[in-house]
Design an enzyme around this catalytic site. Structure first.
Site, mmCIF file in Angstrom:
data_model
loop_
_atom_site.group_PDB
_atom_site.id
_atom_site.type_symbol
_atom_site.label_atom_id
_atom_site.label_comp_id
_atom_site.label_asym_id
_atom_site.label_seq_id
_atom_site.Cartn_x
_atom_site.Cartn_y
_atom_site.Cartn_z
ATOM 1 N N CYS A 1 13.449 -22.754 -12.887
ATOM 2 C CA CYS A 1 13.928 -24.129 -12.773
ATOM 3 C C CYS A 1 12.766 -25.080 -12.499
ATOM 4 O O CYS A 1 11.820 -24.719 -11.817
ATOM 5 C CB CYS A 1 14.893 -24.231 -11.597
ATOM 6 S SG CYS A 1 16.589 -23.952 -12.035
ATOM 7 N N ARG B 1 11.756 -17.353 -13.189
ATOM 8 C CA ARG B 1 10.841 -17.127 -12.074
ATOM 9 C C ARG B 1 11.053 -15.750 -11.441
ATOM 10 O O ARG B 1 10.111 -15.114 -10.983
ATOM 11 C CB ARG B 1 11.065 -18.214 -11.019
ATOM 12 C CG ARG B 1 10.325 -17.881 -9.754
ATOM 13 C CD ARG B 1 10.087 -19.034 -8.866
ATOM 14 N NE ARG B 1 9.513 -18.558 -7.615
ATOM 15 C CZ ARG B 1 8.238 -18.630 -7.320
ATOM 16 N NH1 ARG B 1 7.392 -19.148 -8.160
ATOM 17 N NH2 ARG B 1 7.802 -18.179 -6.152
ATOM 18 N N ARG C 1 6.102 -23.820 -7.666
ATOM 19 C CA ARG C 1 6.579 -22.613 -6.979
ATOM 20 C C ARG C 1 5.475 -21.578 -7.037
ATOM 21 O O ARG C 1 5.497 -20.672 -7.852
ATOM 22 C CB ARG C 1 7.874 -22.116 -7.618
ATOM 23 C CG ARG C 1 8.984 -23.125 -7.453
ATOM 24 C CD ARG C 1 10.252 -22.712 -8.146
ATOM 25 N NE ARG C 1 11.048 -21.766 -7.388
ATOM 26 C CZ ARG C 1 12.264 -21.389 -7.739
ATOM 27 N NH1 ARG C 1 12.814 -21.868 -8.818
ATOM 28 N NH2 ARG C 1 12.931 -20.511 -7.004
ATOM 29 N N LYS D 1 23.684 -13.199 -7.879
ATOM 30 C CA LYS D 1 22.551 -13.134 -8.815
ATOM 31 C C LYS D 1 21.255 -12.854 -8.057
ATOM 32 O O LYS D 1 20.445 -12.021 -8.485
ATOM 33 C CB LYS D 1 22.451 -14.478 -9.548
ATOM 34 C CG LYS D 1 21.116 -14.754 -10.204
ATOM 35 C CD LYS D 1 21.103 -16.102 -10.886
ATOM 36 C CE LYS D 1 20.591 -17.243 -10.058
ATOM 37 N NZ LYS D 1 19.156 -17.438 -10.009
ATOM 38 N N ASN D 2 21.066 -13.544 -6.925
ATOM 39 C CA ASN D 2 19.791 -13.427 -6.218
ATOM 40 C C ASN D 2 19.625 -12.088 -5.494
ATOM 41 O O ASN D 2 18.530 -11.760 -5.031
ATOM 42 C CB ASN D 2 19.608 -14.587 -5.225
ATOM 43 C CG ASN D 2 19.301 -15.888 -5.954
ATOM 44 O OD1 ASN D 2 19.098 -15.890 -7.167
ATOM 45 N ND2 ASN D 2 19.274 -16.990 -5.218
ATOM 46 N N ILE E 1 12.510 -27.290 1.431
ATOM 47 C CA ILE E 1 12.072 -26.056 0.762
ATOM 48 C C ILE E 1 11.369 -26.338 -0.565
ATOM 49 O O ILE E 1 10.280 -25.818 -0.818
ATOM 50 C CB ILE E 1 13.264 -25.096 0.516
ATOM 51 C CG1 ILE E 1 14.073 -24.892 1.796
ATOM 52 C CG2 ILE E 1 12.777 -23.760 -0.050
ATOM 53 C CD1 ILE E 1 13.403 -24.108 2.893
ATOM 54 N N ARG F 1 22.961 -20.153 -16.021
ATOM 55 C CA ARG F 1 21.982 -19.239 -15.395
ATOM 56 C C ARG F 1 22.494 -18.709 -14.054
ATOM 57 O O ARG F 1 22.066 -17.641 -13.617
ATOM 58 C CB ARG F 1 20.651 -19.953 -15.163
ATOM 59 C CG ARG F 1 19.870 -20.190 -16.437
ATOM 60 C CD ARG F 1 18.500 -20.761 -16.139
ATOM 61 N NE ARG F 1 17.862 -20.042 -15.048
ATOM 62 C CZ ARG F 1 17.028 -20.580 -14.178
ATOM 63 N NH1 ARG F 1 16.723 -21.844 -14.245
ATOM 64 N NH2 ARG F 1 16.501 -19.847 -13.222
ATOM 65 N N ASP G 1 19.803 -24.210 -2.149
ATOM 66 C CA ASP G 1 20.584 -24.071 -3.385
ATOM 67 C C ASP G 1 21.931 -24.797 -3.318
ATOM 68 O O ASP G 1 22.591 -24.965 -4.337
ATOM 69 C CB ASP G 1 20.819 -22.588 -3.708
ATOM 70 C CG ASP G 1 19.555 -21.925 -4.236
ATOM 71 O OD1 ASP G 1 18.575 -22.637 -4.509
ATOM 72 O OD2 ASP G 1 19.543 -20.687 -4.372
#
Ligand code: UD1
Length: 416
Positions: A116, A92, A121, A22-23, A325, A395, A303
């Site tokens: 999220c 985001r 952020r 996904k990223n 993070i 998601r 993650d």
């Protein structure tokens, strides 16, 4: 509202295939705006975040078709540099549109992004980098307007190796005049995948995967075809599902190098790991606690912090997790306490005292990765658990329950 009903204490055994990341898919979809024509992108997972990006691109003027996991994005006619607020709020990753829209239309208008609830952020690093390339930025009433009649290269130092800021800067720089250097760039594999896609389109980028990336601007880009890299976070989650149930699971379609830090920790915990060119196998029995600190790649991924924490709740001894993070990334801890976990959080540190067993309970997914962590805990817990608010999990994981059932999990999705 849908929820999962999970009957725990079943050892997972078998093979599971990882989807495309996904990223990587999200910035690559945004990058398709940089050319006029039909980009063909394979292995795009079927996820809510991907549908939101599809909706945004369509509103901007793109025509998109999907055949299984292949997306064809026709960006011949893009007429709006504006992302509607309700879609920005949902995800985001919509911030990735800043660089490409600025590159293609020389202006962009959007509101602050959502996503999220894992802590503040900010996007200051994105904005600073784009300003250095000549963008004029106006921020008012929660909106950002950018304009750059002539975007030029720049020597950019990121105060933190932000994944999104690195990707946005690359996407703005490919059509800028001259050379851009990004120093202290993020090194995540998804950035390398973005470089590969853009270079196939005719861009001149080198260095992705290291902390210095050079982009020589070109006049235009052409549409191309690309296959998204496998999702290392999904792969890590399935490995941890194998480990937490003391099972024997092979995760296919993943480069072990992507998960080096995770493999290393699993070995330290006492799991046995086997790797091949495109698979990782985990076998786990009695396991001991470890200390973990999340860090930018190649460090331990934030993650996978939540799924790993679930696992450590039943490992022998005491473990300490430090989250460097994001703030608010321990939201699953209160839910895990309902299942009998002993975890104390102070600031960015969680101290986990391993218990012999978790017990089934009703819990709610507070965000995407914390939701996956609760599913893992439920798989290991004695008795039946209910995991509510599964839309968060959707998601980032395409039908997680179906994948887990193929390796023996007793998990069903129901409407509540
Ligand atoms: C991406 C991933 C997300 C992952 C994260 C870190 C996508 C779609 N999402 O998110 O899954 O958890 O990387 O690996 O790829 N920061 C600033 N100012 C900025 C930008 C970031 O202070 O302008 C801070 C953030 O608040 C955070 C840290 O930098 O504390 C890391 O954020 P970043 O790497 O940008 O994460 P994302 O790109 O949002």
């Amino acid at each position: 509202m849908e929820k999962f009903i999970v009957t725990g204490e079943v050892q997972l055994k078998g093979t599971i295939r990882t989807d495309g990341a996904k990223n990587a898919a999200l910035p690559i979809m945004a990058a398709s705006l940089l050319c006029r024509g039909q980009s063909i992108i394979h292995d795009v997972p079927c996820l809510r975040d991907i549908s939101i990006m599809q909706d945004i691109l369509t509103l901007l003027g793109a025509k998109i078709t999907r055949e299984k996991n292949t997306l064809v994005i026709d960006t011949t006619h893009i007429d709006k540099p504006e992302v509607p607020e309700h879609l920005m709020r949902e995800m985001r990753a919509s911030v990735f549109l800043m660089g490409p829209l600025l590159g293609r239309m020389r202006k962009v208008h959007l509101s602050y992004p959502g996503g999220c609830a894992i802590g503040p952020r900010p996007i200051d690093l994105h904005i600073k980098a784009l300003e250095k390339m000549g963008a004029k930025v106006r921020e008012c009433f929660g909106y950002i307007e950018m304009e750059a009649k002539a975007l030029h290269g720049g020597d950019i130092y990121l105060d933190f190796p932000s994944v999104g800021a690195t990707e946005n800067t690359i996407m703005a720089a490919v059509l800028a005049a001259g050379t851009t250097i990004i120093r202290n760039a993020a090194r995540e594999p998804e950035i390398y995948d973005l470089q590969s896609f853009l270079n196939k389109m005719g861009a001149k980028i080198s260095g992705a995967g290291t902390d210095t990336i050079q982009i020589d601007g070109v006049r235009e880009l052409r549409a191309s075809e690309h296959t998204i890299i496998p999702d290392r976070i999904q792969a890590g989650t399935y490995l941890l599902a194998g480990a937490i149930t003391a099972g024997d699971v092979v995760v296919k379609n993943i480069l072990p190098d992507f998960l080096f830090s995770v493999i290393n920790k699993l070995e330290e915990i006492g799991a046995s790991i086997e790797t091949g060119t495109d698979y990782i196998r985990v076998k786990a029995e009695k396991l001991r606690g470890v200390d973990i600190k999340t860090l930018p790649y190649p460090g331990f991924p934030t993650d996978l912090q939540a799924p790993m924490l679930s696992f450590l709740t039943i490992a022998q001894g005491t473990s300490v997790i430090t989250e460097t993070i994001f703030e608010n990334r321990f939201k699953h801890v209160d839910e895990l306490a309902r299942m009998g976990a002993k975890v104390k959080v102070e600031g960015r540190t969680a101290v986990i005292r391993g218990v012999p067993k978790l017990t089934g309970a009703v819990v709610a997914a507070p965000d995407l990765r914390a939701g996956a962590a609760l599913v893992l805990a439920a798989l290991a817990a004695q008795g039946v658990s209910e995991v509510e608010s599964v839309y968060h999990i959707d998601r980032g994981y395409d039908r997680i329950e179906e994948k887990l059932r193929t390796i023996g999990a007793q998990i069903v999705r129901i409407n509540s």
